[in-house]
Scaffold this motif. Sequence first.
Motif, PDB file in Angstrom:
ATOM      1  N   LEU A 191      14.864 -40.104 -85.894  1.00  0.00           N
ATOM      2  CA  LEU A 191      15.449 -38.940 -85.231  1.00  0.00           C
ATOM      3  C   LEU A 191      15.346 -37.772 -86.192  1.00  0.00           C
ATOM      4  CD1 LEU A 191      17.182 -37.322 -83.185  1.00  0.00           C
ATOM      5  CD2 LEU A 191      19.215 -38.377 -84.208  1.00  0.00           C
ATOM      6  N   ILE A 192      14.734 -36.690 -85.727  1.00  0.00           N
ATOM      7  CA  ILE A 192      14.588 -35.481 -86.540  1.00  0.00           C
ATOM      8  C   ILE A 192      15.512 -34.408 -85.987  1.00  0.00           C
ATOM      9  CG2 ILE A 192      13.002 -33.640 -87.218  1.00  0.00           C
ATOM     10  CD1 ILE A 192      10.743 -35.703 -87.128  1.00  0.00           C
ATOM     11  N   MET A 193      16.440 -33.956 -86.820  1.00  0.00           N
ATOM     12  CA  MET A 193      17.399 -32.921 -86.430  1.00  0.00           C
ATOM     13  C   MET A 193      16.966 -31.605 -87.081  1.00  0.00           C
ATOM     14  SD  MET A 193      20.025 -34.878 -85.010  1.00  0.00           S
ATOM     15  CE  MET A 193      21.662 -34.350 -85.407  1.00  0.00           C
ATOM     16  N   MET A 194      16.464 -30.678 -86.284  1.00  0.00           N
ATOM     17  CA  MET A 194      16.006 -29.394 -86.811  1.00  0.00           C
ATOM     18  C   MET A 194      17.190 -28.429 -86.884  1.00  0.00           C
ATOM     19  SD  MET A 194      12.308 -29.055 -84.923  1.00  0.00           S
ATOM     20  CE  MET A 194      11.570 -28.160 -86.285  1.00  0.00           C
ATOM     21  N   THR A 195      17.365 -27.810 -88.066  1.00  0.00           N
ATOM     22  CA  THR A 195      18.473 -26.904 -88.273  1.00  0.00           C
ATOM     23  C   THR A 195      17.990 -25.655 -89.001  1.00  0.00           C
ATOM     24  OG1 THR A 195      20.725 -26.761 -89.184  1.00  0.00           O
ATOM     25  CG2 THR A 195      19.138 -28.071 -90.418  1.00  0.00           C
ATOM     26  N   ASP A 196      18.925 -24.909 -89.590  1.00  0.00           N
ATOM     27  CA  ASP A 196      18.580 -23.618 -90.184  1.00  0.00           C
ATOM     28  C   ASP A 196      18.637 -23.615 -91.706  1.00  0.00           C
ATOM     29  OD1 ASP A 196      18.309 -22.672 -87.619  1.00  0.00           O
ATOM     30  OD2 ASP A 196      20.342 -21.873 -87.510  1.00  0.00           O
ATOM     31  N   ILE A 197      18.819 -24.801 -92.321  1.00  0.00           N
ATOM     32  CA  ILE A 197      18.768 -24.889 -93.779  1.00  0.00           C
ATOM     33  C   ILE A 197      17.889 -26.074 -94.164  1.00  0.00           C
ATOM     34  CG2 ILE A 197      21.032 -23.824 -94.093  1.00  0.00           C
ATOM     35  CD1 ILE A 197      22.146 -26.574 -94.700  1.00  0.00           C
ATOM     36  N   ALA A 198      17.582 -26.181 -95.462  1.00  0.00           N
ATOM     37  CA  ALA A 198      16.605 -27.168 -95.924  1.00  0.00           C
ATOM     38  C   ALA A 198      17.054 -28.605 -95.688  1.00  0.00           C
ATOM     39  CB  ALA A 198      16.323 -26.955 -97.408  1.00  0.00           C
ATOM     40  N   GLY A 199      18.358 -28.827 -95.609  1.00  0.00           N
ATOM     41  CA  GLY A 199      18.926 -30.162 -95.467  1.00  0.00           C
ATOM     42  C   GLY A 199      20.290 -30.171 -96.126  1.00  0.00           C
ATOM     43  N   VAL A 200      20.720 -31.326 -96.631  1.00  0.00           N
ATOM     44  CA  VAL A 200      21.993 -31.416 -97.345  1.00  0.00           C
ATOM     45  C   VAL A 200      21.758 -30.999 -98.792  1.00  0.00           C
ATOM     46  CG1 VAL A 200      23.887 -32.912 -98.056  1.00  0.00           C
ATOM     47  CG2 VAL A 200      22.798 -33.260 -95.834  1.00  0.00           C
ATOM     48  N   LEU A 201      22.518 -30.021 -99.258  1.00  0.00           N
ATOM     49  CA  LEU A 201      22.354 -29.472-100.598  1.00  0.00           C
ATOM     50  C   LEU A 201      23.547 -29.854-101.482  1.00  0.00           C
ATOM     51  CD1 LEU A 201      21.289 -25.839 -99.574  1.00  0.00           C
ATOM     52  CD2 LEU A 201      19.782 -27.791-100.016  1.00  0.00           C
ATOM     53  N   LYS A 202      23.297 -30.211-102.755  1.00  0.00           N
ATOM     54  CA  LYS A 202      24.398 -30.440-103.702  1.00  0.00           C
ATOM     55  C   LYS A 202      25.156 -29.143-103.926  1.00  0.00           C
ATOM     56  CE  LYS A 202      22.254 -34.278-106.217  1.00  0.00           C
ATOM     57  NZ  LYS A 202      21.699 -34.744-107.520  1.00  0.00           N
ATOM     58  N   ASP A 203      24.411 -28.045-104.015  1.00  0.00           N
ATOM     59  CA  ASP A 203      24.989 -26.703-104.113  1.00  0.00           C
ATOM     60  C   ASP A 203      24.503 -25.931-102.898  1.00  0.00           C
ATOM     61  OD1 ASP A 203      25.681 -24.078-104.571  1.00  0.00           O
ATOM     62  OD2 ASP A 203      24.882 -24.000-106.615  1.00  0.00           O
ATOM     63  N   ARG A 204      25.411 -25.674-101.957  1.00  0.00           N
ATOM     64  CA  ARG A 204      24.991 -25.074-100.684  1.00  0.00           C
ATOM     65  C   ARG A 204      24.367 -23.697-100.843  1.00  0.00           C
ATOM     66  NH1 ARG A 204      31.052 -25.396 -98.597  1.00  0.00           N
ATOM     67  NH2 ARG A 204      30.795 -27.228 -99.902  1.00  0.00           N
ATOM     68  N   THR A 264      17.211 -25.422-104.070  1.00  0.00           N
ATOM     69  CA  THR A 264      16.507 -26.366-104.938  1.00  0.00           C
ATOM     70  C   THR A 264      17.320 -27.633-105.186  1.00  0.00           C
ATOM     71  OG1 THR A 264      17.369 -25.442-107.008  1.00  0.00           O
ATOM     72  CG2 THR A 264      15.360 -24.447-106.097  1.00  0.00           C
ATOM     73  N   THR A 265      18.581 -27.676-104.730  1.00  0.00           N
ATOM     74  CA  THR A 265      19.429 -28.850-104.952  1.00  0.00           C
ATOM     75  C   THR A 265      19.415 -29.782-103.736  1.00  0.00           C
ATOM     76  OG1 THR A 265      21.437 -27.736-104.127  1.00  0.00           O
ATOM     77  CG2 THR A 265      20.918 -27.513-106.475  1.00  0.00           C
ATOM     78  N   LEU A 266      18.325 -29.740-102.985  1.00  0.00           N
ATOM     79  CA  LEU A 266      18.203 -30.580-101.796  1.00  0.00           C
ATOM     80  C   LEU A 266      18.336 -32.063-102.142  1.00  0.00           C
ATOM     81  CD1 LEU A 266      17.372 -30.899 -98.740  1.00  0.00           C
ATOM     82  CD2 LEU A 266      15.009 -31.063 -99.565  1.00  0.00           C
ATOM     83  N   ILE A 267      19.172 -32.772-101.387  1.00  0.00           N
ATOM     84  CA  ILE A 267      19.286 -34.226-101.496  1.00  0.00           C
ATOM     85  C   ILE A 267      18.268 -34.828-100.535  1.00  0.00           C
ATOM     86  CG2 ILE A 267      20.800 -36.220-101.195  1.00  0.00           C
ATOM     87  CD1 ILE A 267      23.161 -34.284-101.715  1.00  0.00           C
ATOM     88  N   ARG A 268      17.245 -35.465-101.054  1.00  0.00           N
ATOM     89  CA  ARG A 268      16.135 -35.910-100.211  1.00  0.00           C
ATOM     90  C   ARG A 268      16.451 -37.192 -99.444  1.00  0.00           C
ATOM     91  NH1 ARG A 268      11.820 -33.016-100.243  1.00  0.00           N
ATOM     92  NH2 ARG A 268      11.437 -31.505-101.913  1.00  0.00           N
ATOM     93  N   GLU A 269      17.336 -38.024 -99.962  1.00  0.00           N
ATOM     94  CA  GLU A 269      17.648 -39.268 -99.262  1.00  0.00           C
ATOM     95  C   GLU A 269      19.053 -39.713 -99.614  1.00  0.00           C
ATOM     96  OE1 GLU A 269      15.768 -43.774 -98.673  1.00  0.00           O
ATOM     97  OE2 GLU A 269      14.592 -42.167 -99.612  1.00  0.00           O
ATOM     98  N   MET A 270      19.783 -40.238 -98.632  1.00  0.00           N
ATOM     99  CA  MET A 270      21.107 -40.788 -98.899  1.00  0.00           C
ATOM    100  C   MET A 270      21.444 -41.852 -97.859  1.00  0.00           C
ATOM    101  SD  MET A 270      23.535 -37.604 -97.737  1.00  0.00           S
ATOM    102  CE  MET A 270      23.437 -36.874 -96.097  1.00  0.00           C
ATOM    103  N   THR A 271      22.242 -42.835 -98.292  1.00  0.00           N
ATOM    104  CA  THR A 271      22.719 -43.861 -97.378  1.00  0.00           C
ATOM    105  C   THR A 271      24.016 -43.384 -96.726  1.00  0.00           C
ATOM    106  OG1 THR A 271      24.030 -44.944 -99.080  1.00  0.00           O
ATOM    107  CG2 THR A 271      21.733 -45.662 -98.830  1.00  0.00           C
ATOM    108  N   ILE A 272      24.498 -44.159 -95.763  1.00  0.00           N
ATOM    109  CA  ILE A 272      25.750 -43.793 -95.096  1.00  0.00           C
ATOM    110  C   ILE A 272      26.893 -43.743 -96.094  1.00  0.00           C
ATOM    111  CG2 ILE A 272      27.495 -44.595 -93.450  1.00  0.00           C
ATOM    112  CD1 ILE A 272      25.226 -45.585 -91.671  1.00  0.00           C
ATOM    113  N   SER A 273      26.993 -44.743 -96.980  1.00  0.00           N
ATOM    114  CA  SER A 273      28.094 -44.765 -97.948  1.00  0.00           C
ATOM    115  C   SER A 273      28.000 -43.590 -98.914  1.00  0.00           C
ATOM    116  CB  SER A 273      28.119 -46.086 -98.717  1.00  0.00           C
ATOM    117  OG  SER A 273      26.917 -46.277 -99.430  1.00  0.00           O
ATOM    118  N   GLU A 274      26.781 -43.202 -99.288  1.00  0.00           N
ATOM    119  CA  GLU A 274      26.617 -42.030-100.153  1.00  0.00           C
ATOM    120  C   GLU A 274      27.020 -40.757 -99.418  1.00  0.00           C
ATOM    121  OE1 GLU A 274      22.930 -43.707-102.936  1.00  0.00           O
ATOM    122  OE2 GLU A 274      22.521 -42.585-101.090  1.00  0.00           O
ATOM    123  N   ALA A 275      26.732 -40.699 -98.114  1.00  0.00           N
ATOM    124  CA  ALA A 275      27.154 -39.534 -97.320  1.00  0.00           C
ATOM    125  C   ALA A 275      28.674 -39.443 -97.253  1.00  0.00           C
ATOM    126  CB  ALA A 275      26.566 -39.634 -95.912  1.00  0.00           C
TER     127      ALA A 275
END
Length: 288
Positions: free
Chosen positions: A199-212, A216-227
């Motif tokens: 499932l691809i969710m298109m939004t208006d930012i690069a993805g989940v960022l460590k620093d919003r 450049t702080t994009l988190i490329r992969e995370m599990t449910i527990s990490e989320a």
Amino acid sequence: MDSFTNNQRAQVLTEALPYIRSYNGKIVVVKYGGNAMVSEQLREQVMEDMVLLWLVGVKVVLVHGGGPEITDMMNRLGKKPKFIDGLRVTDQETVDIAQMVLAGKVNKTLVKLLEVKGGKAMGISGMDGGLIEARMRNPDLGFVGSITGVNIEPVMDLLEKGYIPVISTLGCDSEGNTYNINGDTAAACIAGALHAERLIMMTDIAGVLKDRNDPTTLIREMTISEAVKLFEENVIAGGMIPKVECCIDAIHRGVERVIIMDGRVPHSILMEILTDEGAGTMVTADPE
């Protein structure tokens, strides 16, 4: 593109071959909306990506919203939009406008564009064939729906006949009331019912960022527990909270992987599906 030699073009196609083989016959659901829908140039590029994947054997399903278009139509009709906690207050007149815009103008525009790009598409709404069953979410919001059931048979029928299903996010109840459904929620439920590969969710930012504030702080992969941990640390906050919650819901429903990506980046869908690097943030289940 003019700087590419024929050899370089061939190399790109060769590198994409393993991914094409991997996704052949698999279902990929794309939730489409936001700036990628409003921009005509980006809209054409998204449809090109969808058609290319369809041509190489991926079973693509497009789920779309249309909030800006609904607001525009309300303004043109002299009706002022009202929101509570980011959700549109939807009286009977507003839900009629939403049905007209989503199931009519937006849906058929996307179908037409997919056909122009060489695809074979069919537009339906969540009301067709009882696809999305819903109930009133909150009386204060009016006809804003919560999903109570999904009948995926109409979508499977279209996929089996070689169509790209284009689905507008409306639902109805047994009494015939129409509800406007959150697009991310609808996409998660539909992808889960299809047991989609992705499932691809298109939004208006690069993805989940460590620093919003820092792309450049994009988190490329995370599990449910990490989320969940990132929720607790307030890294996932604001408008990203419901998006990640929808990702987790989709995985619980049987989707293999969910991607949150920036729909403003040209051909981001192809980057995600057909390259090593991918695009955006991938959410997956925890290892068993």
